[in-house]
Design an enzyme around this catalytic site. Structure first.
Site, PDB file in Angstrom:
ATOM      1  N   HIS A 137       0.842  -1.198   0.000  1.00 41.50           N
ATOM      2  CA  HIS A 137       0.000   0.000   0.000  1.00 41.50           C
ATOM      3  C   HIS A 137       0.874   1.244   0.000  1.00 41.50           C
ATOM      4  O   HIS A 137       0.626   2.194  -0.764  1.00 41.50           O
ATOM      5  CB  HIS A 137      -0.903  -0.031   1.241  1.00 41.50           C
ATOM      6  CG  HIS A 137      -1.729   1.203   1.450  1.00 41.50           C
ATOM      7  ND1 HIS A 137      -3.045   1.298   1.058  1.00 41.50           N
ATOM      8  CD2 HIS A 137      -1.427   2.402   2.016  1.00 41.50           C
ATOM      9  CE1 HIS A 137      -3.515   2.485   1.373  1.00 41.50           C
ATOM     10  NE2 HIS A 137      -2.550   3.183   1.962  1.00 41.50           N
ATOM     11  N   GLU A 138       1.896   1.277   0.848  1.00 44.09           N
ATOM     12  CA  GLU A 138       2.778   2.442   0.918  1.00 44.09           C
ATOM     13  C   GLU A 138       3.619   2.590  -0.349  1.00 44.09           C
ATOM     14  O   GLU A 138       3.840   3.709  -0.831  1.00 44.09           O
ATOM     15  CB  GLU A 138       3.678   2.340   2.152  1.00 44.09           C
ATOM     16  CG  GLU A 138       2.940   2.219   3.474  1.00 44.09           C
ATOM     17  CD  GLU A 138       1.916   3.317   3.690  1.00 44.09           C
ATOM     18  OE1 GLU A 138       2.085   4.422   3.148  1.00 44.09           O
ATOM     19  OE2 GLU A 138       0.927   3.069   4.412  1.00 44.09           O
ATOM     20  N   HIS A 174       1.549   4.268  -2.882  1.00 43.80           N
ATOM     21  CA  HIS A 174       1.502   5.725  -2.697  1.00 43.80           C
ATOM     22  C   HIS A 174       2.656   6.380  -3.445  1.00 43.80           C
ATOM     23  O   HIS A 174       2.488   7.419  -4.102  1.00 43.80           O
ATOM     24  CB  HIS A 174       1.596   6.083  -1.210  1.00 43.80           C
ATOM     25  CG  HIS A 174       0.270   6.127  -0.513  1.00 43.80           C
ATOM     26  ND1 HIS A 174      -0.822   6.811  -0.999  1.00 43.80           N
ATOM     27  CD2 HIS A 174      -0.134   5.600   0.682  1.00 43.80           C
ATOM     28  CE1 HIS A 174      -1.840   6.699  -0.161  1.00 43.80           C
ATOM     29  NE2 HIS A 174      -1.451   5.953   0.861  1.00 43.80           N
ATOM     30  N   GLU A 227      -6.385   6.801  -0.996  1.00 45.91           N
ATOM     31  CA  GLU A 227      -6.324   5.563  -0.215  1.00 45.91           C
ATOM     32  C   GLU A 227      -6.937   4.391  -0.975  1.00 45.91           C
ATOM     33  O   GLU A 227      -6.420   3.282  -0.949  1.00 45.91           O
ATOM     34  CB  GLU A 227      -7.021   5.760   1.128  1.00 45.91           C
ATOM     35  CG  GLU A 227      -6.296   6.688   2.075  1.00 45.91           C
ATOM     36  CD  GLU A 227      -4.851   6.275   2.298  1.00 45.91           C
ATOM     37  OE1 GLU A 227      -4.609   5.084   2.602  1.00 45.91           O
ATOM     38  OE2 GLU A 227      -3.966   7.136   2.155  1.00 45.91           O
TER      39      GLU A 227
END
Length: 289
Positions: free
Chosen positions: A139-140, A143, A218
């Site tokens: 997930h990071e 980003h 997100e």
């Protein structure tokens, strides 16, 4: 309360400096083009500076330790996992750090894809399975791949610009008056007061826009994680977060918008959250093919 006072004090300081510069340069507040130029200068200055200092500030603010040479199996796994995901995402390898906190969280930051950082709390490493932690790391990394840090900084700069510009344009109209000879005059006290009030009001509305965009990021980062490690791992990670307490350490800082977990709330409160409710994120993932 302290955050509100700091916000007001910051805005008063910006307004004071802004008015001094307008006076020194001879640009009148009614000069829309000149005002827009200075509004953009002040609007983007803070967000751009914060962007370029983000990695250093993040490391210092949470006391993160960048892994230079893995000292144990956990650090080796963490480094290898992030590097592997970055390679698959076509990214330069980011720096990887651990910070000591009971909060189950992680965040990504950095001025560019070539200068990024992924940091993970010890709480996350201790309370999540390797599969769940792998999904959070993905997930990071997503980003970073999506360029979210830069995009958020640019959006904040645009919002700041219009907050400054509109508040002063309207304040000038309100403060402007004409005497019996039909000569225009401007009440500086009214101008200062109205512009301050409007800046707070418009800043409040701008924060709603920024938080809406943050919530959309997100969803995209969740989808990116699903693409890198499989959606079930990301769903499992979010379900784990549902059973844990709200995060506290990153709240109130610029890092909160780039973390895996954020404050929770519903109804109108949701408009000011940097993260969508966990149940909505899980639902969105379940609908992916």
């Amino acid at each position: 309360m302290m955050r509100i006072l700091l916000f007001l004090a910051t805005n008063m300081a910006v307004l004071l400096v802004f008015n001094i510069i307008l006076s020194l340069t001879g640009i009148q507040s009614r000069d829309a083009s000149g005002l827009m130029l200075f509004a953009a200068l002040f609007g983007f200055a803070g967000s751009i500076i914060s962007l370029f200092m983000s990695k250093t500030m993040a490391i210092r603010s949470v006391g993160a330790e960048v892994i230079q040479q893995p000292r144990n199996e956990t650090e080796r796994w963490l480094l290898d996992t992030v590097y592997s995901q970055a390679d698959r995402a076509g990214l330069p390898r980011p720096e990887v750090a651990i910070y000591h906190s009971a909060d189950v969280n992680a965040f990504a930051t950095g001025a560019s894809k070539n200068n990024s950082l992924v940091a993970v709390s010890t709480g996350l490493l201790n309370k999540m399975t390797r599969g769940e932690a792998e999904a959070v790391l993905a997930h990071e990394v997503s980003h970073i791949k999506n360029g979210d840090m830069v995009t958020m900084a640019l959006l904040q700069g645009v919002l700041n610009t219009f907050v400054i510009f509109l508040s002063r344009i309207i304040a000038n109209v309100v403060a402007n008056s004409r005497n019996q000879d039909n000569e225009s005059s401007n009440n500086s006290g009214i101008y200062f007061l109205v512009s301050m009030v409007l800046e707070v009001v418009f800043g409040f509305l701008a924060s709603m826009i920024a938080m809406w965009f943050s919530r959309q990021r997100e969803f995209r980062a969740d989808a990116g994680s699903a693409n890198l490690v499989g959606k079930q791992k990301m769903i499992d990670a979010l379900k784990r977060l549902q059973n844990l307490h709200e995060p506290e350490e990153l709240e109130g800082s610029t890092l909160a918008a780039f973390a895996i977990n954020g404050k929770r709330g519903g109804g109108l409160k949701e408009l000011f959250l940097s993260h969508p409710p966990l149940e909505k994120r899980i639902e969105a993932l379940q609908q992916l093919p």
